[in-house]
Design a protein around this motif. Structure first.
Motif, short mmCIF file in Angstrom:
data_model
loop_
_atom_site.label_atom_id
_atom_site.label_comp_id
_atom_site.label_asym_id
_atom_site.label_seq_id
_atom_site.Cartn_x
_atom_site.Cartn_y
_atom_site.Cartn_z
N UNK A 196 -59.87 75.06 -16.00
CA UNK A 196 -60.88 75.97 -15.47
C UNK A 196 -62.24 75.45 -15.89
N UNK A 197 -63.07 75.09 -14.90
CA UNK A 197 -64.37 74.48 -15.19
C UNK A 197 -65.47 75.42 -14.71
N UNK A 198 -66.07 76.22 -15.59
CA UNK A 198 -67.05 77.22 -15.18
C UNK A 198 -68.40 76.60 -14.85
N UNK A 199 -69.10 77.24 -13.90
CA UNK A 199 -70.50 76.89 -13.64
C UNK A 199 -71.40 78.11 -13.83
N UNK A 200 -70.80 79.29 -13.96
CA UNK A 200 -71.52 80.53 -14.27
C UNK A 200 -70.68 81.34 -15.28
N UNK A 201 -71.32 82.25 -16.01
CA UNK A 201 -70.57 83.06 -16.97
C UNK A 201 -69.65 84.08 -16.28
N UNK A 202 -68.49 84.33 -16.86
CA UNK A 202 -67.58 85.39 -16.43
C UNK A 202 -66.61 85.64 -17.57
N UNK A 203 -65.66 86.55 -17.37
CA UNK A 203 -64.69 86.91 -18.40
C UNK A 203 -63.30 86.46 -17.98
N UNK A 204 -62.57 85.87 -18.91
CA UNK A 204 -61.20 85.44 -18.67
C UNK A 204 -60.28 86.25 -19.58
N UNK A 205 -59.29 86.89 -19.00
CA UNK A 205 -58.32 87.68 -19.77
C UNK A 205 -57.01 86.92 -19.86
N UNK A 206 -56.56 86.69 -21.09
CA UNK A 206 -55.26 86.06 -21.35
C UNK A 206 -54.42 87.05 -22.12
N UNK A 207 -53.39 87.59 -21.46
CA UNK A 207 -52.57 88.65 -22.05
C UNK A 207 -53.48 89.81 -22.44
N UNK A 208 -53.56 90.16 -23.73
CA UNK A 208 -54.41 91.28 -24.14
C UNK A 208 -55.72 90.80 -24.76
N UNK A 209 -56.04 89.51 -24.59
CA UNK A 209 -57.25 88.95 -25.18
C UNK A 209 -58.24 88.57 -24.09
N UNK A 210 -59.51 88.93 -24.28
CA UNK A 210 -60.54 88.59 -23.32
C UNK A 210 -61.49 87.54 -23.93
N UNK A 211 -61.84 86.56 -23.11
CA UNK A 211 -62.72 85.48 -23.55
C UNK A 211 -63.94 85.46 -22.65
N UNK A 212 -65.13 85.44 -23.25
CA UNK A 212 -66.36 85.30 -22.48
C UNK A 212 -66.60 83.82 -22.22
N UNK A 213 -66.49 83.45 -20.96
CA UNK A 213 -66.58 82.05 -20.56
C UNK A 213 -68.00 81.74 -20.12
N UNK A 214 -68.51 80.59 -20.52
CA UNK A 214 -69.86 80.18 -20.12
C UNK A 214 -69.82 78.76 -19.58
N UNK A 215 -70.92 78.36 -18.97
CA UNK A 215 -71.01 76.99 -18.47
C UNK A 215 -70.94 76.01 -19.64
N UNK A 216 -70.65 74.76 -19.33
CA UNK A 216 -70.48 73.68 -20.29
C UNK A 216 -69.23 73.88 -21.14
N UNK A 217 -68.23 74.54 -20.54
CA UNK A 217 -66.92 74.64 -21.16
C UNK A 217 -65.86 74.16 -20.18
N UNK A 218 -64.72 73.75 -20.69
CA UNK A 218 -63.54 73.54 -19.88
C UNK A 218 -62.40 74.28 -20.56
#
Length: 294
Positions: A34-56
């Protein structure tokens, strides 16, 4: 598996609002990058991760996942200014089946350790420069996947995917060595550049940029210029001129072109255009329609 035959196709998908609804309903996912270009939230099971650009984000096959876009974006309505509905791009997803990954790890030199990056979810953060390098590889893959499928196309796709996985393994294996530590000044310079690229067609000024980042106008230029060898004014001017010329080449009127590119008046646009391109706007050659397009 026959030598030289990919086990099955890989899939590269854009993440926008429409795609997210389908993605979240799916109960089956392959190994994914998953290669973000804008911020959003990723939910894995019961855990939520705030995803931002410059991450994979590395997502193994059996892990359940859902994507949640910012509320203000999901509520946002198209105002018609773009000539119709326009979805924001949030990320790319590169889906890889296990047989494809196994093929990569056995090609040329056996490297079974590459598969370990998919043992569990990981979020790798990159410097802007390193992430840009990875993102350019992704864009190269995107263009290659548009080509007619033949032996050379399959080989090129396979090579690009192999290079991406090797780079990710290096990052995963030696994060402190490969994730370049950016200074605050460098981070700010690239953030200013990204902000300008997103807003240059509006009537933005140096003061607007300074206000956005809560710094002085002199600091904006002092931070920006060493990294991009241009003043803010010249950088914005070049973006606007390039955009206006593309519009003219594609058949837009000169008036519509300079207005849509963000210029305030024709005389400034006209003088800048001649100085930059050494021709007048009406001398720009129009692109011919592609006869094969129909």
């Amino acid at each position: 598996m026959t030598l030289g035959t990919p086990p099955f196709r890989i899939k590269l998908t854009k993440v926008d609002q429409d795609m997210v609804e389908h993605y979240n309903r799916s109960s089956f996912h392959r190994n994914e990058l998953l290669i973000p270009v804008r911020p959003f939230t990723l939910a894995l099971a019961d855990k939520k991760i705030e995803v931002s650009a410059r991450q994979i984000i590395i997502l193994p096959e059996p892990i359940s996942r859902k994507i949640y876009l910012p509320i203000e974006d999901t509520d946002e309505k198209d105002d018609g200014s773009h000539g119709g509905h326009s979805e924001k791009l949030y990320a790319y997803i590169l889906a890889l089946g296990t047989p494809y990954i196994e093929a990569v790890t056995s090609e040329f030199i056996e490297t079974p350790e590459l598969k370990k990056i998919f043992d569990e979810p990981h979020a790798l953060s990159f410097s802007f420069v390193t992430w840009q390098h990875m993102f350019q590889s992704l864009l190269q893959l995107k263009e290659e996947l548009k080509r007619p499928e033949d032996a050379l196309q399959k080989k090129m796709v396979f090579n690009i995917v192999s290079a991406i996985l090797i780079e990710l393994f290096r990052m995963f294996h030696s994060p402190t060595e490969n994730q370049l530590q950016l200074s605050e000044r460098e981070i700010l310079a690239y953030e200013i550049k990204q902000y300008i690229q997103e807003t240059y067609r509006k009537n933005i000024t140096l003061q607007d940029i300074a206000d956005h980042f809560n710094i002085s106008t002199s600091t904006v230029n002092r931070v920006f210029q060493p990294y991009f060898h241009s003043t803010i004014y010249q950088f914005i001017l070049d973006l606007r001129l390039n955009y206006a010329r593309r519009l003219i080449e594609n058949g837009q009127s000169i008036t519509e072109s300079w207005q849509q590119a963000g210029f305030n008046d024709y005389s400034n646009f006209y003088r800048a255009f001649i100085k930059h391109y050494h021709i007048r706007p009406h001398e720009v050659s129009k692109k011919r329609p592609d006869k094969d397009a129909h």
